[in-house]
Design a protein around this motif. Structure first.
Motif, PDB file in Angstrom:
ATOM      1  N   ASP A  20      24.217 -21.198  18.652  1.00 44.44           N
ATOM      2  CA  ASP A  20      25.047 -20.176  18.628  1.00 44.44           C
ATOM      3  C   ASP A  20      25.273 -20.013  17.206  1.00 44.44           C
ATOM      4  O   ASP A  20      25.626 -18.660  16.941  1.00 44.44           O
ATOM      5  N   ALA A  21      25.215 -20.996  16.276  1.00 43.05           N
ATOM      6  CA  ALA A  21      25.733 -20.515  15.101  1.00 43.05           C
ATOM      7  C   ALA A  21      24.797 -21.758  14.228  1.00 43.05           C
ATOM      8  O   ALA A  21      24.666 -22.959  14.580  1.00 43.05           O
ATOM      9  N   ILE A  22      24.492 -21.172  12.868  1.00 39.49           N
ATOM     10  CA  ILE A  22      23.639 -22.408  11.884  1.00 39.49           C
ATOM     11  C   ILE A  22      24.394 -22.294  10.624  1.00 39.49           C
ATOM     12  O   ILE A  22      24.423 -21.083  10.106  1.00 39.49           O
ATOM     13  N   ILE A  23      24.826 -23.577  10.149  1.00 42.46           N
ATOM     14  CA  ILE A  23      25.486 -23.281   8.614  1.00 42.46           C
ATOM     15  C   ILE A  23      24.528 -24.116   7.694  1.00 42.46           C
ATOM     16  O   ILE A  23      24.390 -25.550   7.963  1.00 42.46           O
ATOM     17  N   TYR A  24      24.055 -23.566   6.761  1.00 41.76           N
ATOM     18  CA  TYR A  24      23.413 -24.168   5.906  1.00 41.76           C
ATOM     19  C   TYR A  24      24.025 -24.615   4.743  1.00 41.76           C
ATOM     20  O   TYR A  24      24.673 -23.570   3.797  1.00 41.76           O
ATOM     21  N   CYS A  25      24.266 -25.876   4.780  1.00 46.87           N
ATOM     22  CA  CYS A  25      25.169 -26.411   3.364  1.00 46.87           C
ATOM     23  C   CYS A  25      24.648 -27.321   2.512  1.00 46.87           C
ATOM     24  O   CYS A  25      24.753 -28.129   1.327  1.00 46.87           O
ATOM     25  N   ALA A  26      23.014 -27.520   2.608  1.00 47.95           N
ATOM     26  CA  ALA A  26      22.292 -28.116   1.836  1.00 47.95           C
ATOM     27  C   ALA A  26      22.062 -27.538   0.218  1.00 47.95           C
ATOM     28  O   ALA A  26      22.041 -26.659   0.173  1.00 47.95           O
TER      29      ALA A  26
ATOM     30  N   PHE B 118      23.705 -16.869  11.494  1.00 50.03           N
ATOM     31  CA  PHE B 118      23.497 -17.950  10.437  1.00 50.03           C
ATOM     32  C   PHE B 118      24.444 -17.826   9.056  1.00 50.03           C
ATOM     33  O   PHE B 118      24.483 -16.600   8.397  1.00 50.03           O
ATOM     34  N   VAL B 119      24.985 -19.046   8.662  1.00 51.52           N
ATOM     35  CA  VAL B 119      25.782 -19.002   7.402  1.00 51.52           C
ATOM     36  C   VAL B 119      25.336 -19.826   6.365  1.00 51.52           C
ATOM     37  O   VAL B 119      24.647 -20.703   6.758  1.00 51.52           O
ATOM     38  N   SER B 120      25.309 -18.872   4.959  1.00 51.51           N
ATOM     39  CA  SER B 120      24.868 -19.775   3.982  1.00 51.51           C
ATOM     40  C   SER B 120      25.798 -19.484   2.722  1.00 51.51           C
ATOM     41  O   SER B 120      26.748 -18.618   2.724  1.00 51.51           O
ATOM     42  N   PHE B 121      25.652 -20.099   1.787  1.00 54.62           N
ATOM     43  CA  PHE B 121      26.348 -20.011   0.565  1.00 54.62           C
ATOM     44  C   PHE B 121      25.606 -19.884  -0.884  1.00 54.62           C
ATOM     45  O   PHE B 121      24.489 -20.393  -1.013  1.00 54.62           O
ATOM     46  N   GLY B 122      26.027 -18.881  -1.655  1.00 58.21           N
ATOM     47  CA  GLY B 122      25.794 -18.573  -2.983  1.00 58.21           C
ATOM     48  C   GLY B 122      26.853 -19.093  -4.096  1.00 58.21           C
ATOM     49  O   GLY B 122      27.642 -19.800  -3.504  1.00 58.21           O
ATOM     50  N   SER B 123      26.500 -19.030  -5.304  1.00 58.12           N
ATOM     51  CA  SER B 123      27.484 -19.467  -6.338  1.00 58.12           C
ATOM     52  C   SER B 123      27.356 -18.278  -7.172  1.00 58.12           C
ATOM     53  O   SER B 123      26.621 -17.633  -7.689  1.00 58.12           O
ATOM     54  N   TYR B 124      28.770 -18.190  -7.905  1.00 60.92           N
ATOM     55  CA  TYR B 124      28.862 -17.196  -9.033  1.00 60.92           C
ATOM     56  C   TYR B 124      28.263 -17.858 -10.333  1.00 60.92           C
ATOM     57  O   TYR B 124      28.302 -16.936 -11.135  1.00 60.92           O
ATOM     58  N   PHE B 125      27.522 -18.846 -10.239  1.00 62.02           N
ATOM     59  CA  PHE B 125      26.611 -19.434 -11.345  1.00 62.02           C
ATOM     60  C   PHE B 125      25.399 -18.647 -11.396  1.00 62.02           C
ATOM     61  O   PHE B 125      24.774 -18.579 -12.563  1.00 62.02           O
ATOM     62  N   GLU B 126      25.268 -17.935 -10.174  1.00 60.45           N
ATOM     63  CA  GLU B 126      23.980 -16.941 -10.317  1.00 60.45           C
ATOM     64  C   GLU B 126      24.067 -15.679 -11.413  1.00 60.45           C
ATOM     65  O   GLU B 126      23.286 -15.166 -11.844  1.00 60.45           O
ATOM     66  N   ILE B 127      25.391 -15.639 -11.635  1.00 59.18           N
ATOM     67  CA  ILE B 127      25.884 -14.415 -12.491  1.00 59.18           C
ATOM     68  C   ILE B 127      24.980 -14.503 -13.945  1.00 59.18           C
ATOM     69  O   ILE B 127      24.572 -13.594 -14.468  1.00 59.18           O
TER      70      ILE B 127
ATOM     71  N   GLY C  17      24.861 -25.798  14.497  1.00 61.05           N
ATOM     72  CA  GLY C  17      24.090 -26.737  13.576  1.00 61.05           C
ATOM     73  C   GLY C  17      24.480 -26.605  12.458  1.00 61.05           C
ATOM     74  O   GLY C  17      24.988 -25.514  11.900  1.00 61.05           O
ATOM     75  N   ILE C  18      24.736 -27.934  11.754  1.00 60.43           N
ATOM     76  CA  ILE C  18      25.177 -27.718  10.174  1.00 60.43           C
ATOM     77  C   ILE C  18      24.192 -28.532   9.508  1.00 60.43           C
ATOM     78  O   ILE C  18      23.948 -29.877   9.895  1.00 60.43           O
ATOM     79  N   ILE C  19      23.606 -27.840   8.647  1.00 62.20           N
ATOM     80  CA  ILE C  19      22.188 -28.360   7.869  1.00 62.20           C
ATOM     81  C   ILE C  19      22.805 -28.851   6.328  1.00 62.20           C
ATOM     82  O   ILE C  19      23.319 -28.144   5.962  1.00 62.20           O
ATOM     83  N   GLY C  20      22.502 -30.270   6.216  1.00 66.31           N
ATOM     84  CA  GLY C  20      23.265 -30.817   4.866  1.00 66.31           C
ATOM     85  C   GLY C  20      24.477 -31.342   5.228  1.00 66.31           C
ATOM     86  O   GLY C  20      25.316 -31.048   4.530  1.00 66.31           O
TER      87      GLY C  20
ATOM     88  N   PRO D 206      16.067 -22.519   3.027  1.00 64.82           N
ATOM     89  CA  PRO D 206      16.878 -21.509   3.849  1.00 64.82           C
ATOM     90  C   PRO D 206      15.887 -20.348   4.109  1.00 64.82           C
ATOM     91  O   PRO D 206      16.062 -19.670   5.118  1.00 64.82           O
ATOM     92  N   ILE D 207      15.152 -19.756   3.291  1.00 65.32           N
ATOM     93  CA  ILE D 207      14.333 -18.519   3.403  1.00 65.32           C
ATOM     94  C   ILE D 207      13.313 -18.988   4.421  1.00 65.32           C
ATOM     95  O   ILE D 207      13.078 -18.089   5.208  1.00 65.32           O
TER      96      ILE D 207
END
Length: 298
Positions: free
Chosen positions: A60-66, A105-114, A4-7, A89-90
């Motif tokens: 089998d896998a979920i990828i959160y791209c939203a 479950f696959v998700s993404f962060g960003s280095y802008f969090e720094i 599944g691909i969300i977003g 996503p939480i």
């Protein structure tokens, strides 16, 4: 695999879908702003709809791209930025945990969090996650909230991959992002109005991200990983590369505009952990990637 691909309409999701479709054994279920639903396309738009957790728990896998708020020219209400980037996503991960989810479950962060990092040194995953430097906007803070949730291992009782990303790019991205803006303006003979250009950034081609995602869906590897590139350059240097590759005689106007990320003068990720555990190494150089904006590639 049933994935599944969300977003599914996002730039990153489209690259991942293209990569996964190379393996004809995969069955993809796409969640996005579809006008008509079918077995493989489901309407999904926050906050209008909620996801079928029973359906997700069988994948089998979920990828959160939203995502929301990454484009400075597109304004989102604050509640939507936090809902899409963190709370949704939480919520999904908590509900999957309650069902005994057995997939990944696959998700993404960003280095802008720094945030406003005062040094010139690529950061490890631990240092990114521990950063308390001020952030300039709600996008950065919402991504930090989600990464902090995943950092707490008791929050997740199934396999997961959370990739912290630098600036991602590639042909087909939003035309208001820096590289397509430069390429489009040069093609039209328009003036290049830019910020000071002193910000130092790391750029990773979207196809390299899609490759590492696809390669690690079926294994048991779990955790938080930085992805990055060996090329860490200033915006001024990047502009110079784009102009050089275009072959045009262009003089950029630095300092003509103000960008919201100018306070974050240096952002880069140490991706040694991903190199060792995932055999990750970017294949597309920045120069090769920039050429794709001038010569359409499939």
């Amino acid at each position: 695999m049933k994935i599944g691909i969300i977003g599914a309409h996002s730039f990153l999701a489209q690259a991942i879908i293209k990569q996964l479709n190379r393996d004809l054994t995969h069955e993809l279920i796409l969640f996005g702003n579809y006008s008509e639903e079918n077995d493989h396309q489901k309407y999904y738009r926050i906050p209008e709809t909620s996801l079928d957790i029973d359906l997700l728990s069988g994948l089998d896998a979920i990828i959160y791209c939203a995502g929301a708020g990454v484009q400075s020219n597109k304004k989102y209400p604050k509640n939507i930025i936090y809902e899409v980037n963190a709370f949704e996503p939480i919520r999904i991960m908590n509900q999957l945990g309650e069902t005994g989810y057995a997939g990944k479950f696959v998700s993404f962060g960003s280095y802008f969090e720094i945030g406003n990092y005062p040094h010139e040194q690529p950061l490890t995953e631990e240092k990114v996650l521990l950063s308390e430097y001020p952030v300039p906007n709600d996008y950065c803070l919402s991504k930090r909230v989600f990464s902090r949730f995943i950092q707490n291992e008791s929050s997740v009782n199934f396999k997961y991959l959370h990739f912290i990303l630098p600036n991602i790019y590639g042909y087909g991205e939003n035309e208001n992002r820096l590289i397509p803006y430069l390429a489009g303006s040069i093609k039209k003979g328009a003036e290049l109005s830019l910020s000071s250009g002193i910000q130092v950034r790391q750029y990773l081609h979207v196809a390299d991200i899609a490759s590492v995602v696809a390669a690690n869906l079926e294994n048991d590897i779990t955790g938080i990983f930085n992805l990055g590139s060996r090329e860490i350059i200033s915006v001024r240097q990047l502009v110079g590369e784009v102009i050089k590759i275009s072959g045009e005689d262009v003089t950029p106007q630095f300092g003509a505009i103000s960008q919201r990320d100018q306070g974050m003068k240096y952002l880069a990720l140490d991706f040694e952990k991903a190199s060792n555990a995932l055999n990750f190494e970017p294949e597309i150089s920045l120069q090769e990637g920039i050429k794709g904006y001038f010569i359409k590639v499939n």
